[in-house]
Design an enzyme around this catalytic site. Structure first.
Site, PDB file in Angstrom:
ATOM      1  N   ARG A 115     -15.459  21.770 -35.062  1.00 52.31           N
ATOM      2  CA  ARG A 115     -14.610  21.500 -36.228  1.00 52.31           C
ATOM      3  C   ARG A 115     -15.331  20.675 -37.282  1.00 52.31           C
ATOM      4  NH1 ARG A 115      -8.481  21.908 -34.792  1.00 52.31           N
ATOM      5  NH2 ARG A 115      -8.792  23.596 -33.318  1.00 52.31           N
ATOM      6  N   SER A 232       9.335  24.819 -20.793  1.00 51.21           N
ATOM      7  CA  SER A 232       8.630  24.719 -22.073  1.00 51.21           C
ATOM      8  C   SER A 232       8.177  26.102 -22.552  1.00 51.21           C
ATOM      9  CB  SER A 232       7.413  23.810 -21.853  1.00 51.21           C
ATOM     10  OG  SER A 232       6.572  23.786 -22.964  1.00 51.21           O
ATOM     11  N   SER A 284       4.211  26.990 -35.743  1.00 50.06           N
ATOM     12  CA  SER A 284       3.414  26.625 -36.909  1.00 50.06           C
ATOM     13  C   SER A 284       2.255  27.548 -37.218  1.00 50.06           C
ATOM     14  CB  SER A 284       2.874  25.213 -36.710  1.00 50.06           C
ATOM     15  OG  SER A 284       2.095  25.155 -35.540  1.00 50.06           O
ATOM     16  N   HIS A 312       8.309  22.311 -38.657  1.00 51.80           N
ATOM     17  CA  HIS A 312       7.968  23.221 -39.764  1.00 51.80           C
ATOM     18  C   HIS A 312       9.213  23.826 -40.410  1.00 51.80           C
ATOM     19  CE1 HIS A 312       3.614  23.024 -39.440  1.00 51.80           C
ATOM     20  NE2 HIS A 312       3.866  22.775 -38.161  1.00 51.80           N
ATOM     21  N   LYS A 343       5.344  16.781 -43.562  1.00 53.51           N
ATOM     22  CA  LYS A 343       5.083  18.134 -44.082  1.00 53.51           C
ATOM     23  C   LYS A 343       5.983  18.355 -45.307  1.00 53.51           C
ATOM     24  CE  LYS A 343       3.446  19.346 -39.510  1.00 53.51           C
ATOM     25  NZ  LYS A 343       2.069  18.910 -39.621  1.00 53.51           N
ATOM     26  N   THR A 372       3.517  -0.083 -30.916  1.00 53.70           N
ATOM     27  CA  THR A 372       2.715   0.282 -32.087  1.00 53.70           C
ATOM     28  C   THR A 372       3.386  -0.201 -33.366  1.00 53.70           C
ATOM     29  OG1 THR A 372       1.511   2.120 -33.096  1.00 53.70           O
ATOM     30  CG2 THR A 372       3.743   2.602 -32.404  1.00 53.70           C
ATOM     31  N   THR A 373       2.565  -0.435 -34.374  1.00 53.72           N
ATOM     32  CA  THR A 373       3.078  -0.903 -35.666  1.00 53.72           C
ATOM     33  C   THR A 373       3.987   0.150 -36.289  1.00 53.72           C
ATOM     34  OG1 THR A 373       1.039  -2.133 -35.961  1.00 53.72           O
ATOM     35  CG2 THR A 373       2.322  -1.712 -37.957  1.00 53.72           C
ATOM     36  N   THR A 460      -6.306  25.728 -31.200  1.00 50.73           N
ATOM     37  CA  THR A 460      -5.024  25.776 -31.920  1.00 50.73           C
ATOM     38  C   THR A 460      -4.355  27.127 -31.697  1.00 50.73           C
ATOM     39  OG1 THR A 460      -6.055  24.316 -33.532  1.00 50.73           O
ATOM     40  CG2 THR A 460      -3.957  25.276 -34.159  1.00 50.73           C
TER      41      THR A 460
HETATM   42  N1  PLP Z   1       5.158  19.715 -33.851  1.00 50.16           N
HETATM   43  C1  PLP Z   1       4.578  20.760 -34.463  1.00 50.16           C
HETATM   44  C2  PLP Z   1       5.115  22.111 -34.198  1.00 50.16           C
HETATM   45  C3  PLP Z   1       3.491  20.575 -35.345  1.00 50.16           C
HETATM   46  O1  PLP Z   1       2.918  21.612 -35.938  1.00 50.16           O
HETATM   47  C4  PLP Z   1       3.034  19.254 -35.564  1.00 50.16           C
HETATM   48  C5  PLP Z   1       1.893  18.945 -36.469  1.00 50.16           C
HETATM   49  O2  PLP Z   1       1.168  19.653 -36.981  1.00 50.16           O
HETATM   50  C6  PLP Z   1       3.669  18.209 -34.898  1.00 50.16           C
HETATM   51  C7  PLP Z   1       4.715  18.455 -34.054  1.00 50.16           C
HETATM   52  C8  PLP Z   1       3.225  16.805 -35.106  1.00 50.16           C
HETATM   53  O3  PLP Z   1       3.755  16.321 -36.313  1.00 50.16           O
HETATM   54  P1  PLP Z   1       3.044  15.120 -37.075  1.00 50.16           P
HETATM   55  O4  PLP Z   1       2.056  15.734 -37.993  1.00 50.16           O
HETATM   56  O5  PLP Z   1       4.155  14.394 -37.752  1.00 50.16           O
HETATM   57  O6  PLP Z   1       2.397  14.298 -36.012  1.00 50.16           O
END
Ligand code: PLP
Length: 507
Positions: A115, A232, A284, A312, A343, A372-373, A460
């Site tokens: 990448r 899942s 996505s 999305h 997004k 976490t902050t 991906t």
């Molecule tokens: N869920 C899906 C389907 C995604 O595509 C993404 C990110 O690309 C996320 C969760 C994670 O979201 P975030 O970018 O807010 O961490």
């Protein structure tokens, strides 16, 4: 004189204190809130209890407006810090470690899945363009049109959103200053959670630093607390997979959007055990859409909870932009919804919305939230503004223009014979099926035609399913699309990629 000695004693003691910096000390002396700091500091409190240190009476905060004696304002001489003589140079790792790391990188390079990050600064005033440096040697910035941004509606540069962010920064600074439970909850966070709960018609919502963290934390926390089996969808995002794996609960993967397969697995599950069925509404990368109603009904038939990632879809679908479930009138069938502010809403951060007790459990036990902050107040303020805009008429108009744009793009690509994956959402994936060619397509489009679309490679998407993922926003005009298609024609013939009149690849 006596008071001066006391002040010096306090100052010396405070300098020994690991919790108070010189700045704090100086501030405390000047602002006369020394007693407050001292009482909170464990070292100071101990010294005070032992009678080693007594605070001067004038430091009692009761007398806010009393004049401070001049001598008490004098700061003790602070130790001067010497700059280190040795430069802090990066040290290589031991060769054994380096060789394993390099082998991994070489393997990624060999199969063309290594990448690189395209450096690209999107231009707020000229959507959907960006300033890009096309090659490392060519350092001047160039205008490039962007075809893959998840800032789907351009909200990241909406003047009301940026205005809210800037205004909040001016009033409250840039950082939250703490975790949610230690000073990092401002009224902007609370307002945003209320807004999100309202948007989704749920009792409560909970913010996270991203939706990756929201999905991971929620699924692992709930899985463990409920001792649940988790079902899942095969196409689920890495964040859900991480949460499920981290829960260490039994996991069952059903074929993408396959109700029969899900039922087959549910039937075989332990009838006495709690269950969670997790899926996305819009996938996505491939742009597929889940049969939300059927999946929820099936899950509920087996007493399972439904966890639906609408990342999305939020901002983009539904009358108020609450997502695909709202558009289909199915929001009430979702037990836990997760979404992103990063997004369509144009900022950063993630959230879940659900019932009061469920949110309370994740809030109380989820380590991805506790340790976490929290997101900056300005981000929260910007998000409330963005959500409200997209919930109203302006949002509905933007959604219509968005829909027109991606439908026109899809039709133009199909008419020109490009292998567009068949999918009903706003995502327009163009099949390449080869990691190297996908990367070459991307590079040529950028360098020769000043168009940026990211090649999507393994992991991906599965190997052999490499693609270019196009996203058209309301700001992409039909003319820009014609230019894109002529550029794609050029790239396609140079790389000898097949066009197909009736392309069909089961998604
Ligand atoms: N869920 C899906 C389907 C995604 O595509 C993404 C990110 O690309 C996320 C969760 C994670 O979201 P975030 O970018 O807010 O961490």
């Amino acid at each position: 004189m006596a008071s001066l000695i006391k002040t010096a004693a306090v100052a010396v003691a405070m300098r020994k204190c690991p919790f108070l910096s010189n700045e704090v000390l100086s501030f405390a002396l000047k602002s006369r809130s020394l007693s407050m700091f001292a009482k909170k500091c464990p070292v100071m409190s101990k010294l005070m209890t032992q009678g080693v240190v007594t605070l001067p009476a004038t430091y009692d905060l009761k007398g806010e407006n009393e004049a401070v004696p001049e001598e008490e304002l004098k700061l003790p001489t602070l130790t001067k810090l010497e700059a280190p003589t040795q430069k802090n140079e990066a040290q290589p790792l031991p060769p054994k470690y380096d060789s394993i790391l390099n082998d991994n990188i070489e393997a990624k390079k060999r199969d063309s899945t290594y990448r690189t990050f395209q450096v690209l600064s999107r231009t707020a005033e000229k959507k959907p363009y960006a300033m890009a440096r096309t090659t490392p040697l060519q350092l001047e910035d160039e205008d490039v049109s962007v075809w893959c941004s998840n800032d789907y509606l351009g909200m990241s540069s909406h003047p009301k959103v940026t205005g809210a962010v800037i205004d909040t920064i001016n009033r409250h600074g840039v950082g939250a200053g703490g975790t949610r439970s230690i000073g990092g909850t401002s009224h902007y966070h609370v307002e945003l959670e209320d807004t999100l709960a309202d948007l989704h018609g749920k009792d409560s919502a909970l913010l996270f630093s991203s939706c990756y963290v929201a999905n991971d934390t929620t699924l692992q926390t709930l899985g463990r607390v409920l001792n649940a089996e988790i079902y899942s969808d095969q196409g689920n995002h890495a964040s859900m997979i991480a949460g499920i794996n981290n829960s260490r609960m039994p996991k069952f993967v059903f074929r993408h959007n396959d109700l029969d397969h899900l039922e087959e697995l549910l039937v075989k599950g332990d009838p006495d055990r709690m269950k969670i069925v997790a899926f996305e509404s819009v996938y996505s990368m491939t742009g597929t859409i889940a049969p939300i109603e059927e999946l929820c009904d099936l899950a509920h038939k087996y007493n399972a909870l439904t966890f639906v990632d609408e990342v999305h879809a939020v901002g983009l679908y539904g009358y108020h932009g609450a997502g695909l479930a709202e558009e289909r009138g199915m929001a009430h069938k979702i037990d836990i919804v997760s979404g992103t502010l990063g997004k369509a809403y144009g900022l950063v951060g993630g959230y879940i919305a659900s019932t009061g007790p469920l949110i309370d459990v994740v809030r109380s036990l989820g380590s991805g939230l506790i340790f976490t902050t929290s997101i900056p107040p300005s981000t929260a303020a910007g998000a409330v503004t963005s959500i409200n805009i997209l919930a109203q008429q302006e949002g509905r108009e933007l959604r219509l223009r968005h829909r027109a744009a991606y439908n026109i793009l899809r039709v133009k690509l199909l008419k020109a014979g490009f292998p567009v994956l068949d999918c009903p959402s706003h995502i327009v994936p163009l099949h390449i099926g080869d990691a190297l060619k996908a990367t070459l397509c991307m590079d040529t489009l950028l360098e020769k035609h000043k168009l940026y679309v990211q090649a999507i490679n393994y992991p991906t998407v599965p190997r052999g399913r490499e693609l270019l993922r196009f996203v058209a926003t309301p700001y992409h005009t039909p003319r820009m699309m014609d230019y894109l298609i002529s550029a794609l024609d050029d790239v396609w013939s140079n790389l000898d990629l097949p066009k197909c009149e009736n392309f069909s690849l089961k998604n």
